[in-house]
Write a protein that holds these residues in place. Structure first.
Motif, PDB file in Angstrom:
ATOM      1  N   VAL A 279       0.840  -1.210   0.000  1.00 44.92           N
ATOM      2  CA  VAL A 279       0.000   0.000   0.000  1.00 44.92           C
ATOM      3  C   VAL A 279       0.871   1.255   0.000  1.00 44.92           C
ATOM      4  N   TYR A 280       1.878   1.271   0.860  1.00 42.80           N
ATOM      5  CA  TYR A 280       2.765   2.436   0.956  1.00 42.80           C
ATOM      6  C   TYR A 280       3.464   2.679  -0.387  1.00 42.80           C
ATOM      7  N   LYS A 281       4.000   1.633  -0.964  1.00 43.10           N
ATOM      8  CA  LYS A 281       4.723   1.763  -2.231  1.00 43.10           C
ATOM      9  C   LYS A 281       3.793   2.230  -3.341  1.00 43.10           C
ATOM     10  N   GLY A 282       2.545   1.736  -3.318  1.00 41.57           N
ATOM     11  CA  GLY A 282       1.581   2.155  -4.330  1.00 41.57           C
ATOM     12  C   GLY A 282       1.272   3.635  -4.256  1.00 41.57           C
ATOM     13  N   GLN A 283       1.312   4.214  -3.034  1.00 41.46           N
ATOM     14  CA  GLN A 283       1.014   5.628  -2.861  1.00 41.46           C
ATOM     15  C   GLN A 283       2.252   6.517  -3.025  1.00 41.46           C
ATOM     16  N   LYS A 284       3.376   6.064  -2.493  1.00 44.93           N
ATOM     17  CA  LYS A 284       4.581   6.895  -2.459  1.00 44.93           C
ATOM     18  C   LYS A 284       5.590   6.563  -3.563  1.00 44.93           C
ATOM     19  N   LYS A 285       5.380   5.456  -4.253  1.00 41.04           N
ATOM     20  CA  LYS A 285       6.293   5.023  -5.321  1.00 41.04           C
ATOM     21  C   LYS A 285       7.695   4.706  -4.795  1.00 41.04           C
ATOM     22  N   LYS A 286       7.766   4.385  -3.511  1.00 35.33           N
ATOM     23  CA  LYS A 286       9.029   3.972  -2.901  1.00 35.33           C
ATOM     24  C   LYS A 286       8.720   3.209  -1.629  1.00 35.33           C
ATOM     25  N   LEU A 287       9.718   2.522  -1.085  1.00 33.68           N
ATOM     26  CA  LEU A 287       9.522   1.758   0.140  1.00 33.68           C
ATOM     27  C   LEU A 287       9.618   2.669   1.360  1.00 33.68           C
ATOM     28  N   PRO A 288       8.908   2.332   2.441  1.00 35.51           N
ATOM     29  CA  PRO A 288       9.045   3.121   3.662  1.00 35.51           C
ATOM     30  C   PRO A 288      10.425   2.917   4.284  1.00 35.51           C
ATOM     31  N   GLU A 289      10.940   3.974   4.909  1.00 37.07           N
ATOM     32  CA  GLU A 289      12.211   3.858   5.608  1.00 37.07           C
ATOM     33  C   GLU A 289      12.008   3.252   6.998  1.00 37.07           C
ATOM     34  N   ARG A 290      10.795   3.419   7.530  1.00 38.36           N
ATOM     35  CA  ARG A 290      10.519   2.980   8.898  1.00 38.36           C
ATOM     36  C   ARG A 290       9.030   2.693   9.025  1.00 38.36           C
ATOM     37  N   ILE A 291       8.686   1.618   9.728  1.00 38.92           N
ATOM     38  CA  ILE A 291       7.283   1.284  10.000  1.00 38.92           C
ATOM     39  C   ILE A 291       7.096   1.234  11.509  1.00 38.92           C
ATOM     40  N   VAL A 292       6.175   2.030  12.006  1.00 44.32           N
ATOM     41  CA  VAL A 292       5.864   2.066  13.436  1.00 44.32           C
ATOM     42  C   VAL A 292       4.525   1.350  13.639  1.00 44.32           C
ATOM     43  N   ILE A 293       4.535   0.291  14.463  1.00 45.26           N
ATOM     44  CA  ILE A 293       3.344  -0.543  14.645  1.00 45.26           C
ATOM     45  C   ILE A 293       2.801  -0.397  16.061  1.00 45.26           C
ATOM     46  N   GLN A 294       1.515  -0.147  16.149  1.00 43.24           N
ATOM     47  CA  GLN A 294       0.807  -0.203  17.430  1.00 43.24           C
ATOM     48  C   GLN A 294      -0.287  -1.252  17.296  1.00 43.24           C
ATOM     49  N   LYS A 295      -0.458  -2.042  18.352  1.00 41.83           N
ATOM     50  CA  LYS A 295      -1.356  -3.193  18.280  1.00 41.83           C
ATOM     51  C   LYS A 295      -2.234  -3.229  19.523  1.00 41.83           C
ATOM     52  N   THR A 296      -3.487  -3.661  19.351  1.00 41.35           N
ATOM     53  CA  THR A 296      -4.431  -3.656  20.475  1.00 41.35           C
ATOM     54  C   THR A 296      -4.144  -4.754  21.490  1.00 41.35           C
ATOM     55  N   SER A 297      -3.365  -5.756  21.121  1.00 45.25           N
ATOM     56  CA  SER A 297      -2.960  -6.797  22.070  1.00 45.25           C
ATOM     57  C   SER A 297      -1.435  -6.842  22.129  1.00 45.25           C
ATOM     58  N   GLN A 298      -0.906  -7.446  23.181  1.00 44.43           N
ATOM     59  CA  GLN A 298       0.541  -7.548  23.352  1.00 44.43           C
ATOM     60  C   GLN A 298       1.170  -8.258  22.154  1.00 44.43           C
ATOM     61  N   VAL A 299       2.361  -7.805  21.770  1.00 40.32           N
ATOM     62  CA  VAL A 299       3.060  -8.422  20.637  1.00 40.32           C
ATOM     63  C   VAL A 299       3.807  -9.664  21.116  1.00 40.32           C
ATOM     64  N   TRP A 300       3.450 -10.811  20.563  1.00 40.97           N
ATOM     65  CA  TRP A 300       4.123 -12.057  20.914  1.00 40.97           C
ATOM     66  C   TRP A 300       5.385 -12.240  20.060  1.00 40.97           C
ATOM     67  N   ASP A 301       6.232 -13.155  20.471  1.00 43.18           N
ATOM     68  CA  ASP A 301       7.508 -13.374  19.776  1.00 43.18           C
ATOM     69  C   ASP A 301       7.289 -13.777  18.316  1.00 43.18           C
ATOM     70  N   ASP A 302       6.321 -14.662  18.066  1.00 44.67           N
ATOM     71  CA  ASP A 302       6.057 -15.079  16.684  1.00 44.67           C
ATOM     72  C   ASP A 302       5.647 -13.893  15.818  1.00 44.67           C
ATOM     73  N   GLU A 303       4.817 -13.019  16.384  1.00 40.20           N
ATOM     74  CA  GLU A 303       4.387 -11.825  15.641  1.00 40.20           C
ATOM     75  C   GLU A 303       5.576 -10.914  15.353  1.00 40.20           C
ATOM     76  N   LEU A 304       6.431 -10.746  16.362  1.00 41.91           N
ATOM     77  CA  LEU A 304       7.614  -9.886  16.192  1.00 41.91           C
ATOM     78  C   LEU A 304       8.527 -10.416  15.103  1.00 41.91           C
ATOM     79  N   GLU A 305       8.710 -11.736  15.070  1.00 43.72           N
ATOM     80  CA  GLU A 305       9.532 -12.347  14.014  1.00 43.72           C
ATOM     81  C   GLU A 305       8.918 -12.096  12.651  1.00 43.72           C
ATOM     82  N   GLY A 306       7.605 -12.236  12.553  1.00 43.67           N
ATOM     83  CA  GLY A 306       6.934 -12.003  11.271  1.00 43.67           C
ATOM     84  C   GLY A 306       7.034 -10.562  10.828  1.00 43.67           C
ATOM     85  N   PHE A 307       6.882  -9.633  11.771  1.00 41.08           N
ATOM     86  CA  PHE A 307       6.996  -8.208  11.442  1.00 41.08           C
ATOM     87  C   PHE A 307       8.411  -7.854  10.969  1.00 41.08           C
ATOM     88  N   ASP A 308       9.425  -8.506  11.574  1.00 43.12           N
ATOM     89  CA  ASP A 308      10.812  -8.234  11.189  1.00 43.12           C
ATOM     90  C   ASP A 308      11.138  -8.806   9.822  1.00 43.12           C
TER      91      ASP A 308
END
Length: 337
Positions: free
Chosen positions: A308-337
């Motif tokens: 979505v970001y690339k489609g709008q900005k025509k480039k990759l984001p330099e940084r992604i800041v994530i906020q989540k309604t539940s605690q971030v588990w290790d598996d989720e963190l690995e997937g996000f990375d």
């Protein structure tokens, strides 16, 4: 930031002080002249009249509740007020549900009445689409009191259902009246704003109601946003940063209970934001109610966000800041990375 890059911490204070950014100020510093937003109205004779009275009332200031710690009085719309816009209607943009059609919504069961109301509104949408050109900026769907009365269960606060999640009116999570009607409206080439009677009555009070100035702010700026774009945007938004909020919604699909899907909002520096809904997944944990993602699900979600970001900005984001309604588990963190 607001008009001419004026800055404020609270949206209402910023709007009162500087005014909304305006359609041209979204991408430039051009000062817009006084703006008139054209509104069409669909409803019964009574609900149309209620909305027109609301428009008349918001021409004047509405004081905020002094008991609220942070609240600002609604300043009113019009040329002499700080918001510098108003709403106009025209008889050609008003579509009144015939009384005989409205009466059909009271002859069956609650679900049958709700289905009839859907068909009646769909008929009015069709008329509006054929008979009006150019279209108003926003069509306001002023829900009649009669429909709410005949299509809901007395003495309860249950949402109006049009089906038992089965059959023609029940595709996964759109089995209730409000969602289904919105989806019907989205098939037409105009923007809609749905309004309930209690929202329009600024004299009414109740535990479940916002106070009058807050209702005036919220409905007015919702219509402004849908008509023009962005009334304000975040100040000091870090360059190349994409902010993401991840929550979960419970859905019903394929006869299975406890199905969840991610509902992700992606925010860009321009003020634009996008909503992404993930694939349904089953969540059932003996001790933890808040859903969580697997590593693969988290990774797929990040790919969607980057796309979505690339489609709008025509480039990759330099940084992604994530906020989540539940605690971030290790598996989720690995997937996000």
């Amino acid at each position: 930031t607001f008009k001419n890059d004026g800055e404020a911490y609270h949206p209402q204070f910023g709007l009162r002080t500087f005014g909304p950014r305006g359609p041209s100020d979204v991408k430039s510093q051009t000062v817009d002249e006084f703006l008139q937003i054209r509104l069409g109205i669909i409803g019964s004779e009574e609900s149309i009249d209620d909305f027109q009275k609301f428009l008349k009332r918001i021409e004047k200031p509405i004081p905020a509740d002094p008991k609220k710690p942070v609240s600002y009085s609604f300043p009113g719309i019009g040329l002499t007020n700080p918001l510098k816009f108003n709403f106009i209607t025209d008889q050609d943009w008003i579509f009144e549900i015939p009384p005989e059609d409205l009466a059909k919504c009271g002859k069956g069961t609650v679900k049958e009445n709700a289905r009839m109301a859907i068909e009646i509104f769909e008929s009015e949408f069709e008329k509006a689409n054929i008979e009006v050109e150019p279209k108003p900026d926003v069509f306001v769907i002023s829900i009649p009191k009669y429909i709410l009365k005949k299509c809901s269960y007395p003495m309860t606060r249950r949402r109006i259902k049009i089906a038992d999640r089965a059959g023609k009116y029940s595709s996964s999570d759109i089995y209730d009246f409000h969602n289904y009607l919105k989806i019907i409206a989205m098939q037409y080439p105009f923007v809609t704003q749905f309004v309930k009677p209690r929202t329009l009555d600024l004299e009414s009070k109740g535990r479940s109601l916002q106070e009058p100035s807050e209702r005036a702010w919220n409905l007015t700026m919702a219509m402004y946003y849908k008509a023009t774009g962005i009334p304000w945007k975040l100040a000091h938004f870090p360059k190349g940063t994409c902010f993401v909020g991840i929550g979960f919604v419970r859905i019903f699909t394929g006869g299975r209970a406890n199905m969840q899907a991610t509902m992700t909002q992606v925010f860009l520096k321009s003020g634009e934001h996008f909503v992404l809904r993930g694939e349904p997944f089953h969540w059932e944990h003996p001790k933890i109610k808040s859903p969580h993602l697997t590593k693969d699900q988290a990774a797929n979600l990040i790919k969607q966000i980057i796309s979505v970001y690339k489609g709008q900005k025509k480039k990759l984001p330099e940084r992604i800041v994530i906020q989540k309604t539940s605690q971030v588990w290790d598996d989720e963190l690995e997937g996000f990375d």
